[in-house]
Scaffold this motif. Structure first.
Motif, PDB file in Angstrom:
ATOM      1  N   ARG A 135      81.498 -13.814  18.038  1.00 22.11           N
ATOM      2  CA  ARG A 135      82.363 -14.429  17.012  1.00 22.11           C
ATOM      3  C   ARG A 135      83.290 -13.383  16.397  1.00 22.11           C
ATOM      4  NH1 ARG A 135      82.649 -20.048  17.084  1.00 22.11           N
ATOM      5  NH2 ARG A 135      80.639 -20.736  17.869  1.00 22.11           N
ATOM      6  N   ALA A 136      82.778 -12.172  16.178  1.00 24.17           N
ATOM      7  CA  ALA A 136      83.624 -11.094  15.637  1.00 24.17           C
ATOM      8  C   ALA A 136      84.735 -10.730  16.624  1.00 24.17           C
ATOM      9  CB  ALA A 136      82.775  -9.869  15.320  1.00 24.17           C
ATOM     10  N   LEU A 137      84.419 -10.735  17.924  1.00 27.84           N
ATOM     11  CA  LEU A 137      85.422 -10.420  18.938  1.00 27.84           C
ATOM     12  C   LEU A 137      86.506 -11.488  19.031  1.00 27.84           C
ATOM     13  CD1 LEU A 137      83.137  -9.198  21.880  1.00 27.84           C
ATOM     14  CD2 LEU A 137      84.683  -7.790  20.522  1.00 27.84           C
ATOM     15  N   THR A 138      86.159 -12.721  18.654  1.00 33.40           N
ATOM     16  CA  THR A 138      87.088 -13.843  18.808  1.00 33.40           C
ATOM     17  C   THR A 138      87.680 -14.301  17.482  1.00 33.40           C
ATOM     18  OG1 THR A 138      85.298 -15.474  18.666  1.00 33.40           O
ATOM     19  CG2 THR A 138      85.851 -14.666  20.874  1.00 33.40           C
ATOM     20  N   GLY A 139      87.577 -13.501  16.465  1.00 34.31           N
ATOM     21  CA  GLY A 139      88.108 -13.887  15.162  1.00 34.31           C
ATOM     22  C   GLY A 139      87.395 -15.090  14.575  1.00 34.31           C
ATOM     23  N   GLY A 140      86.126 -15.261  14.937  1.00 33.06           N
ATOM     24  CA  GLY A 140      85.334 -16.365  14.418  1.00 33.06           C
ATOM     25  C   GLY A 140      85.462 -17.663  15.185  1.00 33.06           C
ATOM     26  N   GLU A 141      86.318 -17.697  16.181  1.00 36.95           N
ATOM     27  CA  GLU A 141      86.599 -18.946  16.899  1.00 36.95           C
ATOM     28  C   GLU A 141      85.582 -19.302  17.979  1.00 36.95           C
ATOM     29  OE1 GLU A 141      89.129 -21.132  16.245  1.00 36.95           O
ATOM     30  OE2 GLU A 141      89.423 -19.871  14.489  1.00 36.95           O
ATOM     31  N   GLY A 142      85.051 -18.326  18.694  1.00 40.08           N
ATOM     32  CA  GLY A 142      84.234 -18.594  19.870  1.00 40.08           C
ATOM     33  C   GLY A 142      85.080 -18.435  21.121  1.00 40.08           C
ATOM     34  N   VAL A 143      84.447 -18.567  22.269  1.00 40.93           N
ATOM     35  CA  VAL A 143      85.130 -18.342  23.543  1.00 40.93           C
ATOM     36  C   VAL A 143      85.709 -19.633  24.105  1.00 40.93           C
ATOM     37  CG1 VAL A 143      83.691 -16.326  24.079  1.00 40.93           C
ATOM     38  CG2 VAL A 143      83.003 -18.576  24.921  1.00 40.93           C
ATOM     39  N   ASP A 144      86.721 -19.472  24.947  1.00 38.06           N
ATOM     40  CA  ASP A 144      87.333 -20.638  25.601  1.00 38.06           C
ATOM     41  C   ASP A 144      86.440 -21.198  26.694  1.00 38.06           C
ATOM     42  OD1 ASP A 144      89.965 -20.539  24.220  1.00 38.06           O
ATOM     43  OD2 ASP A 144      90.023 -18.562  25.177  1.00 38.06           O
TER      44      ASP A 144
END
Length: 181
Positions: free
Chosen positions: A89-98
């Protein structure tokens, strides 16, 4: 054909179709691959053909994660600490992966994929078992037989256009990448 070539003819198309294509990997995506064994590594290699922005590989074994880094993973996360979701989540700005691609085949790794995927994202099951399919069926749809063969034209395209030699299938040998314990 050697045993290694035979193995790669199975692993690479499986990684491509069941992981990369079913995961709908596209240019710019952030992809998580849960499991860095031979199947997960095949997904890693074939996903790169679609130019995702980042590929996160998750496993419990540091040796496998090092192989994943050498094969092109942008991030390699050891999930032993239980903080994998927070890290991703930290790597994705809190969004999650595609796209979250499950390449282990146990319920806990499937559930991890559910936690990693962004709203509207895709989960692809590489190695389903009945427990994983039961979980999946409650949320998503999947052909429960998982026996669809790799279409011959896709295999020919894959081998001709990308060339097995370009992907260095020898790296997928379980003996070459044996985990040291």
């Amino acid at each position: 054909m050697t045993k290694l070539q035979s193995c790669s003819v199975v692993l690479l198309p499986t990684g491509l179709e069941c992981g990369t294509l079913n995961g709908q990997v596209k240019p710019g995506d952030i992809v998580a691959i849960v499991g860095a064994g031979p199947v997960g590594l095949a997904v890693l290699l074939t996903a790169q053909l679609y130019s995702p922005a980042e590929i996160v590989v998750i496993d419990l074994d540091d040796n496998r994660l090092e192989v994943a880094r050498r094969f092109g993973a942008t991030h390699a996360i050891n999930s032993a600490d239980g903080k994998t979701v927070e890290t991703v989540r930290a790597l994705t700005g809190g969004e999650g992966v595609d796209a979250a691609i499950e390449a282990v085949g146990i319920p806990s790794t499937f559930e991890l994929c559910e936690d990693l995927v962004a709203p509207g994202g895709v989960i692809a099951i590489e190695t389903p078992n009945p427990e994983c399919l039961a979980i999946f069926a409650t949320h998503f749809y999947l052909d429960p037989t998982h026996t669809r063969p790799v279409p011959h034209p896709l295999l020919i395209f894959y081998l001709e256009e990308f060339g097995v030699g370009n992907i260095e299938v020898r790296k997928l040998s379980p003996r070459r990448n044996r985990c040291r314990r």
